[in-house]
Design a protein around this motif. Structure first.
Motif, PDB file in Angstrom:
ATOM      1  N   THR A 115       0.826  -1.209   0.000  1.00  0.00           N
ATOM      2  CA  THR A 115       0.000   0.000   0.000  1.00  0.00           C
ATOM      3  C   THR A 115       0.860   1.259   0.000  1.00  0.00           C
ATOM      4  O   THR A 115       0.585   2.213  -0.747  1.00  0.00           O
ATOM      5  N   ASP A 116       1.902   1.266   0.817  1.00  0.00           N
ATOM      6  CA  ASP A 116       2.788   2.433   0.859  1.00  0.00           C
ATOM      7  C   ASP A 116       3.545   2.622  -0.452  1.00  0.00           C
ATOM      8  O   ASP A 116       3.816   3.751  -0.878  1.00  0.00           O
ATOM      9  N   ILE A 117       3.881   1.530  -1.096  1.00  0.00           N
ATOM     10  CA  ILE A 117       4.556   1.633  -2.398  1.00  0.00           C
ATOM     11  C   ILE A 117       3.616   2.260  -3.419  1.00  0.00           C
ATOM     12  O   ILE A 117       4.003   3.146  -4.188  1.00  0.00           O
ATOM     13  N   ALA A 118       2.358   1.807  -3.425  1.00  0.00           N
ATOM     14  CA  ALA A 118       1.382   2.336  -4.376  1.00  0.00           C
ATOM     15  C   ALA A 118       1.142   3.829  -4.158  1.00  0.00           C
ATOM     16  O   ALA A 118       0.883   4.571  -5.110  1.00  0.00           O
ATOM     17  N   LYS A 119       1.237   4.282  -2.923  1.00  0.00           N
ATOM     18  CA  LYS A 119       1.018   5.702  -2.617  1.00  0.00           C
ATOM     19  C   LYS A 119       2.261   6.557  -2.828  1.00  0.00           C
ATOM     20  O   LYS A 119       2.200   7.782  -2.690  1.00  0.00           O
ATOM     21  N   GLY A 120       3.405   5.925  -3.114  1.00  0.00           N
ATOM     22  CA  GLY A 120       4.631   6.680  -3.333  1.00  0.00           C
ATOM     23  C   GLY A 120       5.394   7.033  -2.075  1.00  0.00           C
ATOM     24  O   GLY A 120       6.363   7.792  -2.131  1.00  0.00           O
ATOM     25  N   VAL A 121       4.981   6.489  -0.938  1.00  0.00           N
ATOM     26  CA  VAL A 121       5.645   6.822   0.326  1.00  0.00           C
ATOM     27  C   VAL A 121       7.086   6.313   0.340  1.00  0.00           C
ATOM     28  O   VAL A 121       7.982   6.983   0.860  1.00  0.00           O
ATOM     29  N   PHE A 122       7.321   5.153  -0.253  1.00  0.00           N
ATOM     30  CA  PHE A 122       8.668   4.579  -0.216  1.00  0.00           C
ATOM     31  C   PHE A 122       9.661   5.409  -1.018  1.00  0.00           C
ATOM     32  O   PHE A 122      10.866   5.369  -0.750  1.00  0.00           O
ATOM     33  N   ASP A 123       9.206   6.124  -2.020  1.00  0.00           N
ATOM     34  CA  ASP A 123      10.120   6.996  -2.760  1.00  0.00           C
ATOM     35  C   ASP A 123      10.715   8.056  -1.830  1.00  0.00           C
ATOM     36  O   ASP A 123      11.885   8.426  -1.954  1.00  0.00           O
ATOM     37  N   ARG A 124       9.911   8.543  -0.915  1.00  0.00           N
ATOM     38  CA  ARG A 124      10.396   9.515   0.062  1.00  0.00           C
ATOM     39  C   ARG A 124      11.332   8.857   1.069  1.00  0.00           C
ATOM     40  O   ARG A 124      12.365   9.434   1.434  1.00  0.00           O
ATOM     41  N   PHE A 125      11.003   7.650   1.504  1.00  0.00           N
ATOM     42  CA  PHE A 125      11.844   6.955   2.474  1.00  0.00           C
ATOM     43  C   PHE A 125      13.259   6.756   1.940  1.00  0.00           C
ATOM     44  O   PHE A 125      14.235   6.883   2.687  1.00  0.00           O
ATOM     45  N   ARG A 126      13.375   6.427   0.656  1.00  0.00           N
ATOM     46  CA  ARG A 126      14.696   6.136   0.096  1.00  0.00           C
ATOM     47  C   ARG A 126      15.571   7.376  -0.019  1.00  0.00           C
ATOM     48  O   ARG A 126      16.781   7.264  -0.210  1.00  0.00           O
ATOM     49  N   THR A 127      14.969   8.555   0.037  1.00  0.00           N
ATOM     50  CA  THR A 127      15.763   9.783  -0.034  1.00  0.00           C
ATOM     51  C   THR A 127      16.274  10.220   1.332  1.00  0.00           C
ATOM     52  O   THR A 127      17.092  11.148   1.404  1.00  0.00           O
ATOM     53  N   LEU A 128      15.822   9.594   2.399  1.00  0.00           N
ATOM     54  CA  LEU A 128      16.204  10.021   3.738  1.00  0.00           C
ATOM     55  C   LEU A 128      17.579   9.467   4.109  1.00  0.00           C
ATOM     56  O   LEU A 128      17.925   8.330   3.744  1.00  0.00           O
ATOM     57  N   PRO A 129      18.385  10.243   4.845  1.00  0.00           N
ATOM     58  CA  PRO A 129      19.721   9.774   5.267  1.00  0.00           C
ATOM     59  C   PRO A 129      19.624   8.858   6.485  1.00  0.00           C
ATOM     60  O   PRO A 129      20.037   9.211   7.596  1.00  0.00           O
ATOM     61  N   ILE A 130      19.057   7.678   6.293  1.00  0.00           N
ATOM     62  CA  ILE A 130      18.827   6.743   7.395  1.00  0.00           C
ATOM     63  C   ILE A 130      19.347   5.368   7.008  1.00  0.00           C
ATOM     64  O   ILE A 130      19.680   5.114   5.850  1.00  0.00           O
ATOM     65  N   TRP A 131      19.389   4.498   8.000  1.00  0.00           N
ATOM     66  CA  TRP A 131      19.746   3.102   7.756  1.00  0.00           C
ATOM     67  C   TRP A 131      18.746   2.499   6.783  1.00  0.00           C
ATOM     68  O   TRP A 131      17.527   2.580   6.976  1.00  0.00           O
ATOM     69  N   ARG A 132      19.214   1.905   5.715  1.00  0.00           N
ATOM     70  CA  ARG A 132      18.355   1.444   4.628  1.00  0.00           C
ATOM     71  C   ARG A 132      17.213   0.509   5.080  1.00  0.00           C
ATOM     72  O   ARG A 132      16.070   0.695   4.682  1.00  0.00           O
ATOM     73  N   PRO A 133      17.495  -0.516   5.887  1.00  0.00           N
ATOM     74  CA  PRO A 133      16.395  -1.430   6.254  1.00  0.00           C
ATOM     75  C   PRO A 133      15.416  -0.854   7.276  1.00  0.00           C
ATOM     76  O   PRO A 133      14.446  -1.529   7.621  1.00  0.00           O
ATOM     77  N   ALA A 134      15.640   0.375   7.766  1.00  0.00           N
ATOM     78  CA  ALA A 134      14.819   0.909   8.852  1.00  0.00           C
ATOM     79  C   ALA A 134      13.321   0.908   8.557  1.00  0.00           C
ATOM     80  O   ALA A 134      12.524   0.521   9.420  1.00  0.00           O
ATOM     81  N   PRO A 135      12.861   1.305   7.351  1.00  0.00           N
ATOM     82  CA  PRO A 135      11.414   1.258   7.106  1.00  0.00           C
ATOM     83  C   PRO A 135      10.835  -0.142   7.215  1.00  0.00           C
ATOM     84  O   PRO A 135       9.746  -0.329   7.764  1.00  0.00           O
ATOM     85  N   MET A 136      11.566  -1.145   6.694  1.00  0.00           N
ATOM     86  CA  MET A 136      11.085  -2.517   6.762  1.00  0.00           C
ATOM     87  C   MET A 136      11.069  -3.033   8.195  1.00  0.00           C
ATOM     88  O   MET A 136      10.091  -3.636   8.657  1.00  0.00           O
ATOM     89  N   VAL A 137      12.161  -2.811   8.902  1.00  0.00           N
ATOM     90  CA  VAL A 137      12.227  -3.253  10.295  1.00  0.00           C
ATOM     91  C   VAL A 137      11.153  -2.541  11.116  1.00  0.00           C
ATOM     92  O   VAL A 137      10.537  -3.139  12.006  1.00  0.00           O
ATOM     93  N   GLY A 138      10.896  -1.276  10.799  1.00  0.00           N
ATOM     94  CA  GLY A 138       9.864  -0.541  11.510  1.00  0.00           C
ATOM     95  C   GLY A 138       8.486  -1.156  11.337  1.00  0.00           C
ATOM     96  O   GLY A 138       7.705  -1.240  12.292  1.00  0.00           O
ATOM     97  N   TYR A 139       8.173  -1.580  10.119  1.00  0.00           N
ATOM     98  CA  TYR A 139       6.899  -2.272   9.901  1.00  0.00           C
ATOM     99  C   TYR A 139       6.772  -3.488  10.820  1.00  0.00           C
ATOM    100  O   TYR A 139       5.738  -3.714  11.451  1.00  0.00           O
ATOM    101  N   LEU A 140       7.833  -4.270  10.877  1.00  0.00           N
ATOM    102  CA  LEU A 140       7.789  -5.508  11.639  1.00  0.00           C
ATOM    103  C   LEU A 140       7.737  -5.239  13.136  1.00  0.00           C
ATOM    104  O   LEU A 140       7.061  -5.946  13.882  1.00  0.00           O
ATOM    105  N   LEU A 141       8.465  -4.215  13.597  1.00  0.00           N
ATOM    106  CA  LEU A 141       8.407  -3.865  15.021  1.00  0.00           C
ATOM    107  C   LEU A 141       7.013  -3.388  15.408  1.00  0.00           C
ATOM    108  O   LEU A 141       6.514  -3.694  16.494  1.00  0.00           O
ATOM    109  N   GLY A 142       6.380  -2.625  14.524  1.00  0.00           N
ATOM    110  CA  GLY A 142       5.020  -2.185  14.796  1.00  0.00           C
ATOM    111  C   GLY A 142       4.053  -3.355  14.883  1.00  0.00           C
ATOM    112  O   GLY A 142       3.117  -3.358  15.691  1.00  0.00           O
TER     113      GLY A 142
END
Length: 285
Positions: A115-142
């Motif tokens: 769903t987030d990919i379809a909305k374009g949210v991940f395009d923004r995540f990839r531009t952030l200066p953060i640890w790459r797997p953080a969005p994925m790990v965040g989903y799982l922690l939630g």
């Protein structure tokens, strides 16, 4: 009129130039904010997943109403036929149905990613200066919160209708902890599907095709000894069977070292294999 206006605008620019220089010196002279650590970034995305539940509380139906329905339905439908009474059957069923429900809930991680990919949210995540797997790990922690909630809801209902764990509080907590660890690792399969497939419906369809045989062809409902030999060979080596056996015996006050080792081994395989594949897909998406 126009000349006077242009002259006033020019004077404003000239007067503002020293302020601009000071502001520029201030911005350039200061150090950049420190890059967030991997843990900090992952926890932030985990908090984001929890906020989504807060704003759409209907998402909790699958970890509240659905588990309650499963416990009551299977206990009273099969208890008398398989064990002679619901009181006896619930002792065998509850740890298994808890495993089945939580493992099935993990597939919604892939739906959220898609769903987030379809909305374009991940395009923004990839531009952030953060640890790459953080969005994925965040989903799982939630989603860990969802696993815990489903486990405690089912345990409460089971206790009301007669489940009595001989392992006490420690045995129950150990069983739930093992279930959460396995589910966290197992969820990486669905993040991979969420990145590979084009729509939510595709993710749900493929997930169902994988998860239903894996959970039903196990020892969640009955002892595999009653099954044909060829089916026993599959069931006895299924990761869900090892997990259900480990959780069941921990809650019964036993220490099933072999099944715990198998469960943790399967969790490690899922994490390494599907975690690596997921991150490669994420980086190339």
């Amino acid at each position: 009129m126009s000349t006077a206006t242009d002259r006033t605008d020019l004077e404003d620019v000239v007067l503002a130039e020293p302020d601009r220089e000071r502001l520029s010196a201030l911005l350039v002279g200061q150090d950049r904010p420190p890059r967030p650590s991997a843990l900090s970034a992952s926890l932030t995305f985990g908090w984001r997943a929890m906020l989504k539940i807060k704003h759409v509380p209907e998402q909790l139906f699958d970890v509240t109403a659905f588990p309650i329905m499963l416990v009551l339905m299977y206990t009273y439908l099969f208890g008398g036929a398989l064990a002679g009474s619901t009181e006896e059957y619930i002792q065998f069923l509850l740890p298994g149905i808890m495993v089945m429900s939580v493992v099935m809930i993990t597939m919604y991680t892939g739906v959220a990613v898609n769903t987030d990919i379809a909305k374009g949210v991940f395009d923004r995540f990839r531009t952030l200066p953060i640890w790459r797997p953080a969005p994925m790990v965040g989903y799982l922690l939630g989603d860990v919160l969802r696993y815990l909630l489903a486990s405690f809801v089912m345990l409460t209902v089971g206790m009301i209708i007669g489940f009595r764990p001989d392992g006490g509080v420690l045995g129950v907590l150990a069983g739930i902890a093992l279930l959460v660890v396995f589910s966290f690792a197992f969820s990486w399969i669905w993040t991979m599907f969420g990145l590979m497939l084009r729509s939510e419906k595709s993710v749900m369809g493929v997930s169902m095709m994988v998860i239903f045989p894996l959970t039903f062809l196990s020892n969640v409902f009955v002892d595999p000894k009653t099954m044909p030999g060829w089916l026993q060979a599959f069931v006895n080596n299924s990761p869900v069977t090892h997990l259900a056996t480990a959780v069941r015996e921990l809650m019964a006050g036993e220490w099933p070292a072999a099944d715990i080792a198998w469960t943790l081994g399967w969790a490690g395989v899922f994490l390494v294999v599907f975690g690596v594949v997921t991150m490669r897909l994420y980086n190339r998406k």
